[in-house]
Scaffold this motif. Structure first.
Motif, PDB file in Angstrom:
ATOM      1  N   ARG A  58      29.290  87.251 -37.060  1.00 34.93           N
ATOM      2  CA  ARG A  58      29.177  85.797 -37.029  1.00 34.93           C
ATOM      3  C   ARG A  58      29.708  85.286 -35.692  1.00 34.93           C
ATOM      4  O   ARG A  58      30.840  85.552 -35.325  1.00 34.93           O
ATOM      5  N   PRO A  59      28.915  84.543 -34.936  1.00 32.19           N
ATOM      6  CA  PRO A  59      29.363  84.089 -33.621  1.00 32.19           C
ATOM      7  C   PRO A  59      30.429  82.998 -33.726  1.00 32.19           C
ATOM      8  O   PRO A  59      30.545  82.310 -34.746  1.00 32.19           O
ATOM      9  N   SER A  60      31.192  82.837 -32.644  1.00 34.70           N
ATOM     10  CA  SER A  60      32.290  81.869 -32.647  1.00 34.70           C
ATOM     11  C   SER A  60      31.809  80.442 -32.814  1.00 34.70           C
ATOM     12  O   SER A  60      32.550  79.581 -33.289  1.00 34.70           O
ATOM     13  N   TRP A  61      30.550  80.158 -32.434  1.00 39.39           N
ATOM     14  CA  TRP A  61      30.025  78.794 -32.513  1.00 39.39           C
ATOM     15  C   TRP A  61      29.371  78.485 -33.849  1.00 39.39           C
ATOM     16  O   TRP A  61      28.894  77.371 -34.079  1.00 39.39           O
ATOM     17  N   ALA A  62      29.342  79.456 -34.758  1.00 38.19           N
ATOM     18  CA  ALA A  62      28.773  79.223 -36.086  1.00 38.19           C
ATOM     19  C   ALA A  62      29.712  78.339 -36.911  1.00 38.19           C
ATOM     20  O   ALA A  62      30.836  78.028 -36.504  1.00 38.19           O
ATOM     21  N   LEU A  63      29.247  77.930 -38.087  1.00 45.29           N
ATOM     22  CA  LEU A  63      29.983  77.022 -38.953  1.00 45.29           C
ATOM     23  C   LEU A  63      30.337  77.698 -40.274  1.00 45.29           C
ATOM     24  O   LEU A  63      29.765  78.721 -40.645  1.00 45.29           O
ATOM     25  N   SER A  64      31.282  77.093 -40.965  1.00 46.36           N
ATOM     26  CA  SER A  64      31.544  77.457 -42.353  1.00 46.36           C
ATOM     27  C   SER A  64      31.747  76.169 -43.137  1.00 46.36           C
ATOM     28  O   SER A  64      32.010  75.102 -42.570  1.00 46.36           O
ATOM     29  N   ARG A  65      31.642  76.248 -44.448  1.00 45.92           N
ATOM     30  CA  ARG A  65      31.874  75.071 -45.274  1.00 45.92           C
ATOM     31  C   ARG A  65      33.299  74.539 -45.072  1.00 45.92           C
ATOM     32  O   ARG A  65      33.522  73.333 -45.030  1.00 45.92           O
ATOM     33  N   GLN A  66      34.251  75.453 -44.951  1.00 51.04           N
ATOM     34  CA  GLN A  66      35.636  75.033 -44.762  1.00 51.04           C
ATOM     35  C   GLN A  66      35.802  74.274 -43.443  1.00 51.04           C
ATOM     36  O   GLN A  66      36.495  73.252 -43.380  1.00 51.04           O
ATOM     37  N   GLU A  67      35.156  74.739 -42.389  1.00 50.37           N
ATOM     38  CA  GLU A  67      35.255  74.053 -41.104  1.00 50.37           C
ATOM     39  C   GLU A  67      34.600  72.678 -41.168  1.00 50.37           C
ATOM     40  O   GLU A  67      35.102  71.709 -40.586  1.00 50.37           O
ATOM     41  N   LEU A  68      33.491  72.579 -41.863  1.00 57.03           N
ATOM     42  CA  LEU A  68      32.827  71.286 -41.980  1.00 57.03           C
ATOM     43  C   LEU A  68      33.721  70.243 -42.632  1.00 57.03           C
ATOM     44  O   LEU A  68      33.674  69.051 -42.291  1.00 57.03           O
ATOM     45  N   GLN A  69      34.574  70.679 -43.546  1.00 54.33           N
ATOM     46  CA  GLN A  69      35.452  69.735 -44.207  1.00 54.33           C
ATOM     47  C   GLN A  69      36.473  69.117 -43.267  1.00 54.33           C
ATOM     48  O   GLN A  69      37.063  68.079 -43.580  1.00 54.33           O
ATOM     49  N   THR A  70      36.701  69.742 -42.108  1.00 53.00           N
ATOM     50  CA  THR A  70      37.671  69.224 -41.146  1.00 53.00           C
ATOM     51  C   THR A  70      37.012  68.345 -40.097  1.00 53.00           C
ATOM     52  O   THR A  70      37.695  67.821 -39.217  1.00 53.00           O
ATOM     53  N   LEU A  71      35.686  68.179 -40.136  1.00 54.01           N
ATOM     54  CA  LEU A  71      34.957  67.468 -39.091  1.00 54.01           C
ATOM     55  C   LEU A  71      34.486  66.103 -39.594  1.00 54.01           C
ATOM     56  O   LEU A  71      33.505  66.005 -40.331  1.00 54.01           O
ATOM     57  N   ALA A  72      35.219  65.071 -39.211  1.00 55.73           N
ATOM     58  CA  ALA A  72      34.736  63.715 -39.490  1.00 55.73           C
ATOM     59  C   ALA A  72      33.730  63.328 -38.428  1.00 55.73           C
ATOM     60  O   ALA A  72      33.789  63.787 -37.285  1.00 55.73           O
ATOM     61  N   ARG A  73      32.796  62.448 -38.803  1.00 55.82           N
ATOM     62  CA  ARG A  73      31.691  62.107 -37.920  1.00 55.82           C
ATOM     63  C   ARG A  73      31.873  60.723 -37.301  1.00 55.82           C
ATOM     64  O   ARG A  73      32.247  59.777 -37.984  1.00 55.82           O
ATOM     65  N   VAL A  74      31.628  60.646 -35.994  1.00 55.06           N
ATOM     66  CA  VAL A  74      31.530  59.370 -35.304  1.00 55.06           C
ATOM     67  C   VAL A  74      30.055  59.091 -35.094  1.00 55.06           C
ATOM     68  O   VAL A  74      29.363  59.848 -34.412  1.00 55.06           O
ATOM     69  N   ARG A  75      29.526  58.006 -35.654  1.00 55.10           N
ATOM     70  CA  ARG A  75      28.130  57.586 -35.570  1.00 55.10           C
ATOM     71  C   ARG A  75      27.187  58.567 -36.238  1.00 55.10           C
ATOM     72  O   ARG A  75      27.523  59.651 -36.602  1.00 55.10           O
TER      73      ARG A  75
END
Length: 344
Positions: free
Chosen positions: A327-344
């Motif tokens: 899995r490359p370093s730039w890939a995502l996981s569900r756990q990581e997505l939970q830490t990413l709030a979105r601007v716009r």
């Protein structure tokens, strides 16, 4: 205001309506994120300096292991991919350039259109670089520096304005992206799949369980044929999927794609990794457990053995893997997505 260049002087960053920041990024005064640009910043790992610009449909991805640091008054052209790299002040970066994790580019550099700066590559100050992979062809001249200054209206001084943290309150993926019917075909998305809100899917498309479709992704299954995407697939920022008439596009389970890839009417078997800005063309087939290098182009109707390492333009087999790619370093996981709030 035009958003196709850096602002000469402004107290705050400028984000186009269709730009998006996921996570917290530190962005300098007068910096511009133009239309369709996506910034994904894990643990505040993206920093963009004063009066710099990242132009249309580019992707910037920083992680704790591979942060992104962009200096002042540096301008990236359209559809650039900046993945875990560092670049200095007053650089001019051509359209479609790719910077991979650990790359370091010095001050005053000029990167030609489509240049690839590979993982861990160090580019010295004032270098002019072209090619895939990029190579230094000369040192920047007074004429080069004059052109860079002219493009910035001769505002080339570095400033002391503090960067500000740009962050959001809406968790990434809390709002699903857009689905569009085409004639009698409507996309079918598994209940456990995640379609980030700036992604769009049209027509005869099926997306499997636990698949992540990233910000800015466009998947078009119109009159030309079906698109079938398996389980646990990741298709990341600003990637485009489409196909020619009388064809189909199949992505099997556990494939990771992008950011900025172009996937067109091909068949990608299970467990493959397609690195940023790669192109895979119609009627080609990438066998299971293979790795397609950043910026590589798999041409129409090509076939390669399983666990191949494919690179080049056009792509050729440059190695063989003993096991499926990690899995490359730039890939995502569900756990990581939970830490990413979105601007716009």
């Amino acid at each position: 205001m035009s958003l196709n260049r850096a602002c000469p002087d402004a107290p705050l960053p400028v984000l186009a309506d269709s730009a998006a920041v996921l996570g917290t990024a530190w962005i300098g005064a007068g910096a511009v994120l133009a239309q369709g640009t996506i910034v994904r910043s894990h643990q505040e790992a993206v920093s963009i300096g004063n009066h710099s610009a990242v132009l249309e449909n580019s992707s910037v991805v920083g992680t704790s292991d591979h942060p992104v640091a962009i200096g002042q008054r540096t301008v990236f052209g359209h559809r650039c991919q900046v993945i875990g790299a560092r670049i200095g002040n007053l650089c001019e970066v051509g359209n479609g350039t790719i910077l991979m994790p650990g790359a370091r580019v010095g001050d005053g550099c000029i990167l030609g259109e489509g240049t690839l700066i590979g993982p861990g590559t160090v580019v010295p100050d004032q270098a002019v670089v072209v090619g895939r992979p990029g190579h230094v062809i000369r040192t920047a001249t007074d004429a080069d520096r004059e052109r860079v200054a002219r493009l910035r209206d001769y505002a080339v001084e570095l400033t002391t304005h503090p960067r500000v943290p740009i962050t959001g309150e809406t968790p990434a993926g809390a709002t699903m992206g857009r689905l569009y019917a085409y004639q009698d075909k409507t996309p079918q998305i598994a209940a456990s799949a995640l379609l980030l809100d700036s992604a769009e899917i049209t027509g005869d498309v099926v997306v499997g369980e636990d698949t992540i479709i990233g910000a800015g992704v466009k998947i078009i299954g119109d009159s030309h044929g079906p698109v079938r995407i398996g389980a646990r697939v990741q298709i990341l920022e600003n990637t485009v999927l489409h196909l020619l008439p009388d064809n189909e596009l199949v992505i099997e389970d556990d494939v990771v794609i992008g950011p900025g890839a172009m996937i067109h009417g091909c068949h990608i078997e299970a467990g493959c990794v397609v690195e940023p800005a790669a192109i895979i063309c119609d009627y080609s087939r990438v066998r299971a457990g293979s790795l397609v290098g950043a910026g590589a182009c798999v041409k129409q109707r090509d076939r390669f053995p399983a666990r191949s390492v494919l690179d080049g333009f056009p792509a050729q087999v440059v190695g063989t893997l003993d096991a499926p790619p990690e899995r490359p370093s730039w890939a995502l996981s569900r756990q990581e997505l939970q830490t990413l709030a979105r601007v716009r």
